[in-house]
Design an enzyme around this catalytic site. Sequence first.
Site, PDB file in Angstrom:
ATOM      1  N   CYS A  59       0.856  -1.184   0.000  1.00 35.28           N
ATOM      2  CA  CYS A  59       0.000   0.000   0.000  1.00 35.28           C
ATOM      3  C   CYS A  59       0.895   1.238   0.000  1.00 35.28           C
ATOM      4  O   CYS A  59       1.738   1.399   0.881  1.00 35.28           O
ATOM      5  CB  CYS A  59      -0.919   0.018   1.217  1.00 35.28           C
ATOM      6  SG  CYS A  59      -1.873   1.554   1.317  1.00 35.28           S
ATOM      7  N   CYS A  86       0.276   3.364   3.333  1.00 35.23           N
ATOM      8  CA  CYS A  86       0.637   2.829   4.655  1.00 35.23           C
ATOM      9  C   CYS A  86       1.971   2.081   4.624  1.00 35.23           C
ATOM     10  O   CYS A  86       2.502   1.718   5.665  1.00 35.23           O
ATOM     11  CB  CYS A  86      -0.440   1.871   5.152  1.00 35.23           C
ATOM     12  SG  CYS A  86      -2.099   2.516   4.970  1.00 35.23           S
ATOM     13  N   CYS A 123      -5.507  -3.310   1.421  1.00 34.17           N
ATOM     14  CA  CYS A 123      -4.623  -2.887   2.500  1.00 34.17           C
ATOM     15  C   CYS A 123      -5.278  -3.276   3.828  1.00 34.17           C
ATOM     16  O   CYS A 123      -6.467  -3.036   4.015  1.00 34.17           O
ATOM     17  CB  CYS A 123      -4.406  -1.379   2.442  1.00 34.17           C
ATOM     18  SG  CYS A 123      -3.429  -0.796   3.837  1.00 34.17           S
ATOM     19  N   CYS A 178      -5.937   0.456   5.740  1.00 33.94           N
ATOM     20  CA  CYS A 178      -6.705   1.568   5.169  1.00 33.94           C
ATOM     21  C   CYS A 178      -7.580   1.018   4.041  1.00 33.94           C
ATOM     22  O   CYS A 178      -7.466  -0.140   3.684  1.00 33.94           O
ATOM     23  CB  CYS A 178      -5.765   2.685   4.686  1.00 33.94           C
ATOM     24  SG  CYS A 178      -5.097   2.423   3.033  1.00 33.94           S
ATOM     25  N   CYS A 238       0.907 -19.047 -12.883  1.00 32.09           N
ATOM     26  CA  CYS A 238       1.377 -20.055 -13.841  1.00 32.09           C
ATOM     27  C   CYS A 238       0.702 -19.923 -15.208  1.00 32.09           C
ATOM     28  O   CYS A 238       1.340 -20.124 -16.237  1.00 32.09           O
ATOM     29  CB  CYS A 238       1.198 -21.456 -13.280  1.00 32.09           C
ATOM     30  SG  CYS A 238      -0.518 -21.889 -12.899  1.00 32.09           S
ATOM     31  N   HIS A 251      -2.816 -26.159 -12.658  1.00 31.23           N
ATOM     32  CA  HIS A 251      -1.492 -25.691 -13.051  1.00 31.23           C
ATOM     33  C   HIS A 251      -1.406 -25.716 -14.575  1.00 31.23           C
ATOM     34  O   HIS A 251      -2.133 -26.470 -15.223  1.00 31.23           O
ATOM     35  CB  HIS A 251      -0.397 -26.565 -12.434  1.00 31.23           C
ATOM     36  CG  HIS A 251       0.978 -25.976 -12.557  1.00 31.23           C
ATOM     37  ND1 HIS A 251       1.223 -24.636 -12.414  1.00 31.23           N
ATOM     38  CD2 HIS A 251       2.184 -26.545 -12.818  1.00 31.23           C
ATOM     39  CE1 HIS A 251       2.519 -24.401 -12.575  1.00 31.23           C
ATOM     40  NE2 HIS A 251       3.126 -25.549 -12.825  1.00 31.23           N
ATOM     41  N   ASP A 288       8.630 -25.852 -17.361  1.00 37.85           N
ATOM     42  CA  ASP A 288       7.786 -25.124 -16.412  1.00 37.85           C
ATOM     43  C   ASP A 288       8.530 -23.866 -15.995  1.00 37.85           C
ATOM     44  O   ASP A 288       9.440 -23.904 -15.172  1.00 37.85           O
ATOM     45  CB  ASP A 288       7.483 -26.007 -15.196  1.00 37.85           C
ATOM     46  CG  ASP A 288       6.493 -25.342 -14.246  1.00 37.85           C
ATOM     47  OD1 ASP A 288       6.302 -24.105 -14.349  1.00 37.85           O
ATOM     48  OD2 ASP A 288       5.912 -26.043 -13.408  1.00 37.85           O
TER      49      ASP A 288
HETATM   50 ZN   LIG Z   1      -3.105   1.376   3.292  1.00 34.97          ZN
END
Ligand SMILES: [Zn+2]
Length: 348
Positions: free
Chosen positions: A149, A152, A182, A185, A208, A235, A250
């Site tokens: 975030c 924050c 978040c 917030c 993937c 997958h 892969d």
């Molecule tokens: Zn935040």
Amino acid sequence: MARCPCGARGSAFGAVALAASLPGFAIGVHVRHSGGQDGLQGTVTEAPLGTVDVQYKILEPSEMPIEVYHTNLGKQEYFENCLLRYTQVVEDYADKQLQALALEALDLEAASEDFRNASLWEGRHKERIGKLSNWFYNKYFSWLSGRTCGQCNVQMTSGGEHVVPTQDELEHGAHRVRLFKCPTCPNVSRFPRYKSLKKLLETRTGLCGEFARVFGLFLAALGYEYRLVLDWTDHVWNEVLIDSRWETVDTTCPGYNFKHILRWHMPVVYIVAFGAHEVLDVTARYATNWADVEARRGKDGNFDPKVAKQLIHEADERVRELRGETEPPQWRAQEAKDLDAMRLPGKL
Ligand SMILES: [Zn+2]
């Protein structure tokens, strides 16, 4: 960094179930939009943090698009839908403009190795693909991990909730949009699951599915026979034909390249390969015990395995019809024999 797809799926499933059980949780609410905080490359610049109010609606499991795995696994409609969608992705690999974009990316980003010059890799194709896969994993494509975030400076979390896509997201094939929140917030960050290869060459981020889709385009652009492999337990990876043998690649875990193994030992039911000339059930190559696979098929609400076999057969023929091909590819007879030989109990 947790990269195991089944682990991620487990936590997502729990959160969706929890969200669905909370009264009023899944209704539309107003939040501050954390524009520009998602760290995606090439996305449209959004308004600065905290200045835009957007309405978003968390989808309940029953409202999610059919491709959402856990509510639909084992259903025939879901199976058919996957066959259709993955056939479409592989068709897109033939697009010369998309291939050119992939080759450009190799020029720009892979300075240490000349992957494009095939004559340099004569007789060393496994080495070439191995190095390409490492480059893809380490330098080119990013795993979708937690987001921070901007207000924050704490890690945002994703409980697996999905929200309604915007028109722009839909235009790039994102029918699912994962939401990060978040914890302190009201900021949120969206992660659209783009299907458009062109868009994915810009965002270069995903799980993937996105890794395998984009890497398949690189294989096609370099002139290899390629397959995109879907495991219905969640997958996706690639296969590439080297010296008449299909090799596993892969890119979410290059250490497992060229080994026919599933690293998280999921109880597999169907694993299907989608190529330019075919759609083929390759479960036997990856399953450790064929008798267990057969026992799971048709059980626990899974639809009739005879129907699945027929649907795969039809998809296989349809791919060649689209290309005007009348015969299966030349490697098919041998591969069919090899796969038959693997349908044994207790293979490993
Ligand atoms: Zn935040």
